[in-house]
Enzyme design. Structure first.
Site, PDB file in Angstrom:
ATOM      1  N   PRO A  88     103.147  29.938 -37.690  1.00 33.16           N
ATOM      2  CA  PRO A  88     101.872  30.326 -37.071  1.00 33.16           C
ATOM      3  C   PRO A  88     102.005  30.522 -35.558  1.00 33.16           C
ATOM      4  O   PRO A  88     101.154  31.169 -34.944  1.00 33.16           O
ATOM      5  CB  PRO A  88     100.939  29.143 -37.363  1.00 33.16           C
ATOM      6  CG  PRO A  88     101.587  28.373 -38.474  1.00 33.16           C
ATOM      7  CD  PRO A  88     103.056  28.613 -38.343  1.00 33.16           C
ATOM      8  N   GLU A 115     104.360  19.994 -41.827  1.00 29.52           N
ATOM      9  CA  GLU A 115     103.760  20.338 -40.532  1.00 29.52           C
ATOM     10  C   GLU A 115     104.632  21.300 -39.733  1.00 29.52           C
ATOM     11  O   GLU A 115     104.152  21.931 -38.779  1.00 29.52           O
ATOM     12  CB  GLU A 115     103.502  19.068 -39.713  1.00 29.52           C
ATOM     13  CG  GLU A 115     102.312  18.253 -40.219  1.00 29.52           C
ATOM     14  CD  GLU A 115     101.044  19.092 -40.395  1.00 29.52           C
ATOM     15  OE1 GLU A 115     100.538  19.604 -39.393  1.00 29.52           O
ATOM     16  OE2 GLU A 115     100.580  19.231 -41.540  1.00 29.52           O
ATOM     17  N   ARG A 153     109.803  48.441 -48.608  1.00 32.10           N
ATOM     18  CA  ARG A 153     109.183  49.698 -49.025  1.00 32.10           C
ATOM     19  C   ARG A 153     109.483  50.840 -48.050  1.00 32.10           C
ATOM     20  O   ARG A 153     109.284  52.005 -48.388  1.00 32.10           O
ATOM     21  CB  ARG A 153     107.682  49.532 -49.230  1.00 32.10           C
ATOM     22  CG  ARG A 153     106.934  49.126 -47.988  1.00 32.10           C
ATOM     23  CD  ARG A 153     105.485  48.847 -48.293  1.00 32.10           C
ATOM     24  NE  ARG A 153     104.790  50.022 -48.800  1.00 32.10           N
ATOM     25  CZ  ARG A 153     104.479  51.082 -48.063  1.00 32.10           C
ATOM     26  NH1 ARG A 153     104.815  51.121 -46.781  1.00 32.10           N
ATOM     27  NH2 ARG A 153     103.849  52.098 -48.591  1.00 32.10           N
TER      28      ARG A 153
HETATM   29  C1  9D3 Z   1      97.231  22.607 -40.811  1.00 30.76           C
HETATM   30  C2  9D3 Z   1      98.534  22.314 -40.202  1.00 30.76           C
HETATM   31  N1  9D3 Z   1      98.599  22.813 -38.827  1.00 30.76           N
HETATM   32  C3  9D3 Z   1      98.450  21.700 -37.888  1.00 30.76           C
HETATM   33  C4  9D3 Z   1      97.165  21.751 -37.172  1.00 30.76           C
HETATM   34  C5  9D3 Z   1      99.880  23.422 -38.504  1.00 30.76           C
HETATM   35  C6  9D3 Z   1     100.461  24.262 -39.568  1.00 30.76           C
HETATM   36  C7  9D3 Z   1     101.702  23.970 -40.072  1.00 30.76           C
HETATM   37  C8  9D3 Z   1     102.260  24.762 -41.058  1.00 30.76           C
HETATM   38  C9  9D3 Z   1      99.796  25.369 -40.039  1.00 30.76           C
HETATM   39  C10 9D3 Z   1     100.360  26.177 -41.032  1.00 30.76           C
HETATM   40  C11 9D3 Z   1     101.584  25.868 -41.542  1.00 30.76           C
HETATM   41  C12 9D3 Z   1     102.196  26.711 -42.595  1.00 30.76           C
HETATM   42  N2  9D3 Z   1     102.197  28.130 -42.242  1.00 30.76           N
HETATM   43  C13 9D3 Z   1     103.289  28.857 -42.139  1.00 30.76           C
HETATM   44  O1  9D3 Z   1     104.379  28.371 -42.397  1.00 30.76           O
HETATM   45  C14 9D3 Z   1     103.191  30.229 -41.685  1.00 30.76           C
HETATM   46  C15 9D3 Z   1     102.054  31.033 -41.341  1.00 30.76           C
HETATM   47  C16 9D3 Z   1     100.640  30.772 -41.328  1.00 30.76           C
HETATM   48  O2  9D3 Z   1     100.142  29.695 -41.692  1.00 30.76           O
HETATM   49  N3  9D3 Z   1      99.817  31.772 -40.911  1.00 30.76           N
HETATM   50  C17 9D3 Z   1     100.251  32.984 -40.520  1.00 30.76           C
HETATM   51  N4  9D3 Z   1     101.549  33.276 -40.505  1.00 30.76           N
HETATM   52  C18 9D3 Z   1     102.427  32.308 -40.908  1.00 30.76           C
HETATM   53  S1  9D3 Z   1     104.087  32.490 -40.935  1.00 30.76           S
HETATM   54  C19 9D3 Z   1     104.358  30.962 -41.501  1.00 30.76           C
END
Ligand code: 9D3
Length: 259
Positions: A88, A115, A153
């Site tokens: 993220p 996390e 693609r």
């Molecule tokens: C709710 C947990 N968050 C802490 C406040 C942090 C968090 C950790 C791990 C939020 C999401 C994730 C898992 N997401 C991904 O691995 C991820 C992701 C995403 O959640 N949104 C957009 N692109 C991506 S790329 C990888």
């Protein structure tokens, strides 16, 4: 193009290889998919891949050692590939970014769980960090699959017809026009007359006008960015003016007005 994915859930990737455009590309050898499970590289008897975060707090962190060993194994098998971590916190991807990524010989994709991963993996192994948008998912597997689908693609031969990838919505920087198929009337709704006219010039103009108009209505941000790089010519400006005039009261969804 070769993809090596580091994941605790390799079975999820069967969605890609079971059916569809990506499955066909894999079967034709246009793309290759190799999966590496950090659990297979965990050295302790319990095969631990996660632990509690230093400093406390909720959730778990993916451990450095099993991840580093899995990445090293993938790198040895794909020495030309760069390592991208799906997260993220990463660079938000769009079609222009995907087009650039499709030029690489291969990618090692790191899908996180819990996390997140120990920051020292990022410092020592990760070349790029990508996000697929500002919403919260439960792991990096779906984002890795999204990125692979978007890249594969584009590869020559992946789509049946060579035209379709470059004629796509987003390739032109505009949203797509509406599409219609049989029958001509459904619950009183008719197919637009021009599409039945056989006048290919008029049909192309109507489709282009719809694409311009829908982008103006729904994604003024996209239209602004696209026209900044590639301004509308006189004919396109007229098509858009006629679209706007034909819809009294219509305004871009965002309500944005140029200052
Ligand atoms: C709710 C947990 N968050 C802490 C406040 C942090 C968090 C950790 C791990 C939020 C999401 C994730 C898992 N997401 C991904 O691995 C991820 C992701 C995403 O959640 N949104 C957009 N692109 C991506 S790329 C990888």
């Amino acid at each position: 193009m070769r993809f090596d994915v580091i994941t605790l859930f390799p079975q999820q990737f069967r969605i890609l290889s079971d059916e569809g455009v990506v499955a066909r590309a894999l079967n034709r050898g246009i793309a290759e998919l190799h999966l590496w499970n950090p659990r297979d590289y965990a050295s302790d008897p319990h095969r631990r891949v996660d632990d509690r975060p230093y400093g406390g707090g909720p959730g778990m962190v993916m451990l450095f050692e099993p991840l580093a060993a899995a990445i090293a194994a993938a790198r040895a098998a794909a020495p030309q590939a760069q390592v991208a971590y799906l997260s993220p916190q990463g660079q938000p991807l769009d079609q222009a970014a995907i087009n650039a990524l499709a030029q690489a010989p291969g990618w090692i994709l790191l899908a996180g769980r819990y996390e997140g991963i120990d920051e020292r993996v990022l410092e020592q192994y990760v070349d790029q960090e990508w996000s697929i948008g500002d919403y919260v998912l439960s792991g990096g597997e779906l984002p890795a699959m999204v990125v692979m689908d978007a890249i594969i693609r584009l590869l020559p031969g992946a789509l049946g017809h060579a035209r379709s990838a470059c004629e796509d919505s987003h390739m032109s920087g505009l949203l797509d026009c509406p599409h219609f198929s049989r029958p001509e009337v459904i619950n009183g709704q008719r197919v637009p007359e021009v599409l039945l006219s056989g006048d290919h010039g008029a049909i192309a103009r109507w489709r282009h006008q719809q694409a311009l108009g829908r982008t103006w209505l729904r994604r003024p941000d996209l239209l602004a960015r696209t026209t900044l790089e590639n301004p509308l010519d006189k004919q396109e400006q007229q098509l858009l003016r006629d679209f706007i005039q034909a819809r009294p009261g219509a305004a871009p969804d965002s309500g944005e007005i140029d200052p």
